[in-house]
Design a protein around this motif. Structure first.
Motif, PDB file in Angstrom:
ATOM      1  N   ALA A   1      -9.104  -0.379 -13.188  1.00 37.93           N
ATOM      2  CA  ALA A   1     -10.093   0.281 -12.705  1.00 37.93           C
ATOM      3  C   ALA A   1      -9.706   0.383 -11.270  1.00 37.93           C
ATOM      4  CB  ALA A   1     -11.469  -0.058 -13.003  1.00 37.93           C
ATOM      5  N   TYR A   2     -10.130   1.197 -10.292  1.00 37.41           N
ATOM      6  CA  TYR A   2     -10.280   1.256  -8.998  1.00 37.41           C
ATOM      7  C   TYR A   2     -10.990   0.257  -8.539  1.00 37.41           C
ATOM      8  CZ  TYR A   2      -8.662   6.156 -10.011  1.00 37.41           C
ATOM      9  OH  TYR A   2      -8.434   7.264 -10.484  1.00 37.41           O
TER      10      TYR A   2
ATOM     11  N   ARG B   1     -14.757   9.505   7.596  1.00 32.86           N
ATOM     12  CA  ARG B   1     -14.112   8.370   7.778  1.00 32.86           C
ATOM     13  C   ARG B   1     -13.015   8.788   8.729  1.00 32.86           C
ATOM     14  NH1 ARG B   1     -11.244   4.884   2.948  1.00 32.86           N
ATOM     15  NH2 ARG B   1      -9.212   4.293   4.082  1.00 32.86           N
TER      16      ARG B   1
ATOM     17  N   ASN C   1     -10.604  -1.823  -5.661  1.00 33.59           N
ATOM     18  CA  ASN C   1     -10.672  -1.784  -4.126  1.00 33.59           C
ATOM     19  C   ASN C   1     -12.058  -0.864  -3.742  1.00 33.59           C
ATOM     20  OD1 ASN C   1      -9.781  -2.373  -1.463  1.00 33.59           O
ATOM     21  ND2 ASN C   1      -8.995  -0.447  -1.036  1.00 33.59           N
TER      22      ASN C   1
ATOM     23  N   LYS D   1       0.116  -4.015 -10.790  1.00 34.97           N
ATOM     24  CA  LYS D   1      -0.981  -4.962 -11.126  1.00 34.97           C
ATOM     25  C   LYS D   1      -2.100  -4.249 -11.765  1.00 34.97           C
ATOM     26  CE  LYS D   1      -2.208  -4.989  -6.485  1.00 34.97           C
ATOM     27  NZ  LYS D   1      -3.420  -4.175  -6.177  1.00 34.97           N
TER      28      LYS D   1
ATOM     29  N   GLU E   1      -7.720  13.605  -5.152  1.00 33.71           N
ATOM     30  CA  GLU E   1      -8.426  14.492  -4.560  1.00 33.71           C
ATOM     31  C   GLU E   1      -7.857  15.957  -4.438  1.00 33.71           C
ATOM     32  OE1 GLU E   1      -7.469  11.861  -3.085  1.00 33.71           O
ATOM     33  OE2 GLU E   1      -9.418  10.777  -2.212  1.00 33.71           O
TER      34      GLU E   1
ATOM     35  N   PRO F   1     -12.849   8.437  -6.207  1.00 28.74           N
ATOM     36  CA  PRO F   1     -13.571   7.627  -5.148  1.00 28.74           C
ATOM     37  C   PRO F   1     -12.865   7.540  -3.935  1.00 28.74           C
ATOM     38  CG  PRO F   1     -12.861   6.458  -6.894  1.00 28.74           C
ATOM     39  CD  PRO F   1     -12.496   7.981  -7.247  1.00 28.74           C
ATOM     40  N   VAL F   2     -13.375   7.224  -2.662  1.00 26.94           N
ATOM     41  CA  VAL F   2     -12.698   6.906  -1.645  1.00 26.94           C
ATOM     42  C   VAL F   2     -14.125   6.346  -0.698  1.00 26.94           C
ATOM     43  CG1 VAL F   2     -12.636   9.212  -0.807  1.00 26.94           C
ATOM     44  CG2 VAL F   2     -11.394   7.479   0.446  1.00 26.94           C
TER      45      VAL F   2
ATOM     46  N   PRO G   1      -2.962   1.966  -1.076  1.00 26.88           N
ATOM     47  CA  PRO G   1      -4.197   1.524  -1.013  1.00 26.88           C
ATOM     48  C   PRO G   1      -4.645   0.687  -2.248  1.00 26.88           C
ATOM     49  CG  PRO G   1      -4.189   3.491  -0.057  1.00 26.88           C
ATOM     50  CD  PRO G   1      -2.863   3.425  -0.486  1.00 26.88           C
ATOM     51  N   CYS G   2      -4.998  -0.485  -2.332  1.00 26.55           N
ATOM     52  CA  CYS G   2      -5.487  -1.044  -3.528  1.00 26.55           C
ATOM     53  C   CYS G   2      -5.867  -2.605  -2.973  1.00 26.55           C
ATOM     54  CB  CYS G   2      -4.318  -1.248  -4.450  1.00 26.55           C
ATOM     55  SG  CYS G   2      -3.281  -2.314  -4.162  1.00 26.55           S
ATOM     56  N   CYS G   3      -6.480  -3.160  -3.937  1.00 27.86           N
ATOM     57  CA  CYS G   3      -7.096  -4.556  -3.742  1.00 27.86           C
ATOM     58  C   CYS G   3      -6.377  -5.601  -4.807  1.00 27.86           C
ATOM     59  CB  CYS G   3      -8.262  -4.783  -3.710  1.00 27.86           C
ATOM     60  SG  CYS G   3      -9.172  -5.154  -5.288  1.00 27.86           S
TER      61      CYS G   3
ATOM     62  N   GLU H   1      -1.109   8.671  -2.603  1.00 26.33           N
ATOM     63  CA  GLU H   1      -0.494   9.644  -3.566  1.00 26.33           C
ATOM     64  C   GLU H   1       1.003   9.626  -3.572  1.00 26.33           C
ATOM     65  OE1 GLU H   1      -2.527  10.175  -0.987  1.00 26.33           O
ATOM     66  OE2 GLU H   1      -2.097  12.265   0.221  1.00 26.33           O
TER      67      GLU H   1
ATOM     68  N   TYR I   1      -5.753  14.962   2.179  1.00 28.71           N
ATOM     69  CA  TYR I   1      -5.034  14.999   1.097  1.00 28.71           C
ATOM     70  C   TYR I   1      -5.454  16.571   0.056  1.00 28.71           C
ATOM     71  CZ  TYR I   1      -2.818  14.162  -3.890  1.00 28.71           C
ATOM     72  OH  TYR I   1      -2.133  14.037  -4.848  1.00 28.71           O
TER      73      TYR I   1
ATOM     74  N   GLY J   1      -1.545  -0.456  -7.503  1.00 34.18           N
ATOM     75  CA  GLY J   1      -2.548  -0.930  -8.638  1.00 34.18           C
ATOM     76  C   GLY J   1      -2.441   0.144  -9.614  1.00 34.18           C
ATOM     77  N   ASP J   2      -3.210   0.211 -10.441  1.00 38.80           N
ATOM     78  CA  ASP J   2      -3.186   1.090 -11.622  1.00 38.80           C
ATOM     79  C   ASP J   2      -3.521   2.473 -11.154  1.00 38.80           C
ATOM     80  OD1 ASP J   2      -5.607  -0.751 -12.047  1.00 38.80           O
ATOM     81  OD2 ASP J   2      -6.429   0.936 -12.743  1.00 38.80           O
TER      82      ASP J   2
ATOM     83  N   ASN K   1      -5.513  -3.772 -13.227  1.00 43.61           N
ATOM     84  CA  ASN K   1      -6.813  -4.524 -13.267  1.00 43.61           C
ATOM     85  C   ASN K   1      -7.787  -3.368 -13.969  1.00 43.61           C
ATOM     86  OD1 ASN K   1      -7.364  -2.801 -11.159  1.00 43.61           O
ATOM     87  ND2 ASN K   1      -7.551  -4.755  -9.579  1.00 43.61           N
TER      88      ASN K   1
HETATM   89  C1  TPP Z   1      -6.107   9.703  -0.802  1.00 45.46           C
HETATM   90  C2  TPP Z   1      -6.862   8.851  -1.157  1.00 45.46           C
HETATM   91  N1  TPP Z   1      -7.816   8.513  -1.886  1.00 45.46           N
HETATM   92  C3  TPP Z   1      -8.693   7.623  -2.011  1.00 45.46           C
HETATM   93  C4  TPP Z   1      -8.426   6.569  -1.517  1.00 45.46           C
HETATM   94  C5  TPP Z   1      -9.535   5.411  -1.561  1.00 45.46           C
HETATM   95  N2  TPP Z   1      -8.813   4.351  -2.356  1.00 45.46           N
HETATM   96  C6  TPP Z   1      -8.199   3.224  -1.878  1.00 45.46           C
HETATM   97  S1  TPP Z   1      -7.747   2.166  -2.908  1.00 45.46           S
HETATM   98  C7  TPP Z   1      -8.463   2.797  -4.263  1.00 45.46           C
HETATM   99  C8  TPP Z   1      -8.507   2.365  -5.725  1.00 45.46           C
HETATM  100  C9  TPP Z   1      -7.308   1.622  -5.868  1.00 45.46           C
HETATM  101  O1  TPP Z   1      -7.299   1.486  -7.251  1.00 45.46           O
HETATM  102  P1  TPP Z   1      -6.145   0.806  -7.820  1.00 45.46           P
HETATM  103  O2  TPP Z   1      -4.538   1.457  -7.726  1.00 45.46           O
HETATM  104  O3  TPP Z   1      -6.168   0.589  -9.400  1.00 45.46           O
HETATM  105  O4  TPP Z   1      -5.807  -0.756  -7.386  1.00 45.46           O
HETATM  106  P2  TPP Z   1      -7.012  -1.749  -7.189  1.00 45.46           P
HETATM  107  O5  TPP Z   1      -7.814  -1.586  -5.974  1.00 45.46           O
HETATM  108  O6  TPP Z   1      -7.764  -1.850  -8.354  1.00 45.46           O
HETATM  109  O7  TPP Z   1      -6.070  -3.009  -7.171  1.00 45.46           O
HETATM  110  C10 TPP Z   1      -9.079   4.068  -3.684  1.00 45.46           C
HETATM  111  C11 TPP Z   1      -9.599   4.969  -4.495  1.00 45.46           C
HETATM  112  C12 TPP Z   1      -7.291   6.311  -0.521  1.00 45.46           C
HETATM  113  N3  TPP Z   1      -7.197   5.294   0.363  1.00 45.46           N
HETATM  114  N4  TPP Z   1      -6.510   7.508  -0.214  1.00 45.46           N
END
Ligand code: TPP
Ligand code: SF4
Ligand code: SF4
Ligand code: SF4
Ligand code: MG
Lengths: 287, 276, 382
Positions: free
Chosen positions: A115-116, C103, A118, A111, C53, C23-24, A38-40, A56, C81, A84-85, A113
């Protein structure tokens, strides 16, 4: 080299990470299996996806794919994690470190960026000192992040893996060359691409490349590669570094940073650069 | 009596904030209110719909607003679409961000319409096309509530300092510049098409994202390929004549190519919205 | 105030000492509000923005053991998790309070899968209908969790988006009134100077020769919590002027009703509107809101079983291959009665599917049909 990202994607205007995806997959080529967590932006590519995207579990997912291919005698496919980071530096670090130690034949491309994004710009361990994020806000008592950025490339260099490198969306040729070189190697390969995010870093989206370039030119984000945890090469060496203020000033995430704090950052940046220069001269990573 | 409001916009225009400001202002007016946002991940350009319910008694139901009495549209391109008026209550009010007067609104139905040039107001007061506060003042004028003071109070609770002042100026101007409310000139609703302004993953056409767009002067262009390599969306194709060509459905109007052209061959021009 | 702001505000009022979160969506803004409070010095507690988490749960677990009042919050995948350490938080009888902003695992939108998947970890689970209830329930949760007769972690579930991001008026009690009502957490020191090697500190684990003893003790603790939850709800009502039924379940317009529907969380709000409409049409149906899902209020439902001819459970979940979680518990509660009412199953609102007032009206009519003795289908996906 074909474009392999499917565009237009859902990224914001001027997204550095979207450009990172475009450049990386262009260089990786079509014989690639991509893992994402998960990321954006969730950049889609024309290459198949390897897994279910457990945040994870990046390192483990790549391992599973590579071992299955190996068991079937398929060794020419690039097994690539594009994370993502957050996925690399934080929640997934344990699994990626384990995969590096086992020297799995995989790529971990990040990639970065810082911070989180997404979930709306929360701090990660990649967020730099003093940066404002939604979980390190600028308040009346505490202003921005109070700790520095984790040095992930050096941590992975210490795993003595075949290839660790940094890259920037401001330097596409360098980025592409590093991936092309990595493709010739077997074993664990890591590439961290600094990818400015106009939304989280708070600057005009048109300036993404400018910001990325200035990170490199000020020595905030040096471009280098480390092979086998030892051989070191700076791939971009300006005759003189620009002052770090050039990088800090245009980004509103640093708006509250004081001159004194900037002087401290300048000092650390220069010190680090000199160390890297020395390593570069020796061709050997000094720690 | 319960009043249902639907707000349309794109990520970055502040539709969710608009819904909260409106609900808070209504509460300051002595009403009960509820602001419900609907969005996925918070990405710029992604579609956002928000709903507000205002009532004399505490609101308990949690469903979305399905036959809104009022629809407010923050995005000028969306404002030209019939879809915005879908499922509106008979005689409901459609408030559009548009550069033209309500007499020229093509959206049809047994509804009333009003317009305000919120993008202009936003660019002039906030210097960004964030149109939420720049339309809220018009809402107060066209609908008759909430009180302008209540919106101002809500804004000052949400923002502080200079940002708050700029937003307060935006609502005041929008109040003054709101058009008359007139019965929709077109009585019969036209065909309503689904609108993909954004989303997660791959999109078809992001033309609606552009507020400004790159225009290349081929005479100045040296064919250096900078714009091509730096475009995140592969919106710049390379032609056989060794020149760049923009694929409009992919261009989000980020301005990177404009910024990276070494000879200044690309100009960033404000997009004109055609009301058809 | 949004649901997430209500949760963060309650945490501030409760003077929580150690908080941890990752964050989620749709929990994220709780973390952001708490970060703002911390940056402005409005909360004095330690706030750990952890790397995932799993760690957030372990951090508050260890902090609680060391005597701190703690808070953790998550949603969907994050909740799943952190499952593993949730077991040890509860079996160690640590009064951690957690917000679960629902969610669904198959979408961003809410259902109760995330928290209900944790049922076997043995936490107390309380569900909220609106943002006021979110704030109030967090305050009550600390009192329940830390009560010496309970000493169990409490999870507070509320629907993502529908409540987490929806803004509505919320009354915030004064800091002083909360301080008066909620005394600081009294704990057993783990400092070396206080350590007694003979007992090994607090031990709720095995004990004696029976390897099952840990389970027995934990299970009994949950059952024993039922009257305490009721008592604290009553007391909260006296002091703050708001209470939620008897703390476990709440009846709405059940006077003279022949049948009832049972709903949890935000669905109960929409159900109330449907009940009003149905009763206005002379249809004798009322509502039971199930607030405390774990431990389960068996005695309450036995009473309802005597009063009503049909009960329809609306589950925002499905235990795959088994059925609705609430439905099974209600039927189980009624089994020993001589004359049992009809019990119907409705699955509604999974993966965030919208449930409208009209849907509840239809559900109500069907339950009434069953009460009259007409044959209707047992299970329905609304
Ligand atoms: C176990 C779990 N915890 C939290 C999330 C929510 N979540 C989705 S993307 C994300 C942040 C991603 O950050 P990063 O890896 O830096 O990628 P970016 O969005 O900055 O590209 C989080 C916290 C999730 N999907 N699964
Ligand atoms: S938030 Fe940042 S990283 Fe995410 S899509 Fe937008 S610009 Fe890219
Ligand atoms: S404005 Fe942005 S998206 Fe459009 S062509 Fe230029 S770089 Fe590409
Ligand atoms: S960057 Fe400018 S000069 Fe270079 S190819 Fe593009 S338009 Fe032509
Ligand atoms: Mg990131």
């Amino acid at each position: 080299m074909d474009e392999l990202t499917i565009t237009p994607g859902s990224a914001c205007q001027g997204c550095g990470a979207a450009l990172a995806a475009r450049l990386a997959f262009k260089a990786l080529g079509p014989n690639t299996i991509r893992h994402g967590v998960p990321c954006c932006p969730d950049s889609a590519t024309m290459t198949p996806r390897g897994g279910g995207g457990v945040f994870e579990g990046g390192g483990a997912a790549l391992t599973g794919t590579w071992r299955a291919l190996k068991a079937k005698g398929i060794t020419d496919v690039q097994v690539v994690g594009f994370f993502g980071d957050g996925g690399t530096y934080d929640i997934g670090l344990q699994g990626i470190s384990a995969a590096a130690e086992r020297n799995e034949n995989i790529w971990v491309i990040t990639k970065d960026n810082e911070a989180y994004m997404n979930t709306g710009n929360q701090r990660s361990s990649s967020t730099p000192l003093y940066a404002m994020t939604s979980t390190t806000p600028v308040g009346s008592v505490i202003k921005g992040k109070q700790t520095g950025k984790k040095n992930i490339p050096m941590i992975f260099a210490a795993h003595h893996v075949p290839f660790v490198a940094t890259a920037s969306v401001g330097y596409p040729e360098d980025l592409i060359a590093k991936i092309e070189y990595g493709k010739t190697l077997t074993g664990f390969k890591m590439l961290i691409i600094q990818s400015p995010c106009p939304v989280g870093w708070r600057y005009d989206p048109a300036k993404t490349i400018e910001v990325a370039r200035s990170a490199v030119q000020t020595g905030i984000w040096p471009l280098y590669e480390i092979t086998d945890g030892e051989k070191f090469k700076l791939t971009y060496k300006p005759r003189e570094l620009k002052p770090v203020t050039e990088y800090y000033k245009p980004q509103a995430r640093f708006r509250h940073v004081t001159d004194e704090q900037l002087a401290g950052i300048q000092e650390d940046t220069t010190k680090n650069w000199e160390k890297l220069l020395k390593s570069d001269e020796l061709g050997q990573l000094l720690i | 009596m319960v009043v249902g409001i639907r707000i349309h916009g794109r990520g970055g225009q502040g539709a969710v904030t608009a819904s909260r400001l409106l609900a808070t202002a209504a509460y300051y007016d002595g009403k009960f209110s509820q602001a419900i946002p609907m969005y996925g991940t918070e990405r710029r350009g992604a579609p956002v719909t928000a709903y507000v319910r205002v009532d004399d008694v505490r609101v308990r139901e949690r469903e979305l607003v399905h036959t809104p009495e009022i629809v407010m549209v923050l995005d000028p391109l969306l404002s030209t679409r019939q879809t915005m008026a879908d499922d509106m209550a008979e005689g409901g009010l459609l408030l559009l961000n548009a550069a033209y007067p309500p007499e020229e609104v093509k959206t049809g139905g047994n509804i009333r319409v009003a317009t305000v040039n919120a993008t202009n107001i936003a660019l002039e007061t906030l210097r960004r096309p964030i149109t939420n506060t720049a339309i809220l003042g018009a809402f107060a004028k066209a609908v008759g509530w909430p009180k302008l003071e209540s919106i101002e109070k809500a804004i000052r609770k949400q923002f502080s300092g200079r940002i708050a002042d700029m937003n307060v100026e935006a609502i005041k101007r929008s109040y003054d510049e709101c058009s008359e409310v007139i019965p929709a000139p077109v009585k019969i609703a036209g065909e309503s098409e689904a609108i993909a302004v954004g989303g997660y993953g791959v999109l078809k056409d992001v033309s609606s994202w552009r507020v400004f767009q790159p225009v290349i002067d081929m005479d100045k262009c040296t064919g250096c390929k900078n714009c091509w390599i730096y475009c995140p969306e592969t919106a710049i194709k390379w032609t056989d004549e060794n020149k760049p060509e923009i694929e409009w459905r992919k261009c989000k109007g980020c301005g990177i190519c404009v910024n990276e052209c070494p000879v200044g061959a690309i100009e960033f021009k404000r997009v004109e919205i055609k009301n058809e | 105030m949004t649901g997430n702001k209500a949760a963060a505000t309650a945490v501030k009022l409760a003077r929580v000492e150690v908080l941890s979160a990752f964050p989620v969506t749709p929990q994220t803004t709780i973390t952001q509000y708490l970060s703002e409070f911390a940056a402005n010095g409005e909360i004095k507690g330690e706030f750990v923005n952890a790397e995932g988490e799993l760690s957030t749960q372990v951090i508050v677990q260890a902090a609680s053991r060391a005597g701190a009042r703690t808070f953790v919050c998550t949603s969907g995948p994050g909740q799943l998790y952190m499952h593993h350490p949730m077991h040890s938080t509860s079996s160690s009888r640590l009064p951690v309070v957690m917000a679960t902003v629902h969610r669904g695992n198959k979408s961003m939108q809410p259902d109760h899968t995330d928290l209900m998947s944790q049922t076997w970890t043995g936490w107390i689970q309380l569900y909220c209908e609106n943002n006021q209830e979110i704030l109030d329930t967090h305050l009550m949760a600390y009192k329940i969790a830390e009560d010496k007769r309970v000493r169990l972690p409490v999870a507070i579930g509320y629907d993502g988006y529908v409540l987490s991001y929806t803004a509505e008026p919320v009354e915030v009690p004064s800091q002083k009134s909360v301080d008066d009502w909620l005394p600081p957490y009294e704990y057993q020191s783990i400092l070396p100077k206080d350590y007694d090697p003979a007992t090994g500190g607090r031990g709720f684990g095995g004990g004696g020769r029976d390897p099952q003893q840990g389970w027995i003790t934990h299970h009994e603790a949950l059952l024993n919590a039922l009257p305490v939850i009721k008592e604290i709800n009553e007391d909260f009502g006296k002091v703050f002027g708001r209470k939620y039924g008897n703390g476990l379940t709440e009846t709405y317009k059940t006077e003279g009703a022949e049948a009832v529907m049972v709903a949890m969380g935000s669905l109960a709000g929409t159900a109330r509107a449907a009940i009003d409409n149905l009763q206005a049409d002379g249809k004798p149906i009322g509502l039971i809101k199930l607030k405390c899902y774990q431990p389960f209020a068996v005695e309450d439902f036995k009473e309802y079983g005597k009063k009503f001819k049909a009960i329809g459970m609306i589950d925002r979940n499905v235990c795959l291959g088994h059925g609705g979680a609430g439905y099974r518990l209600i039927r189980n509660s009624l089994y020993d009665m001589d004359e049992r009412p009809k019990v119907l199953q409705f699955h509604a609102g999974l993966a965030g599917k919208e449930v409208r007032v009209g849907d509840f009206e239809r559900v109500g009519e069907k339950i009434l049909k069953a009460a009259k003795g007409d044959k209707v289908s047992q299970v329905e996906w609304v």
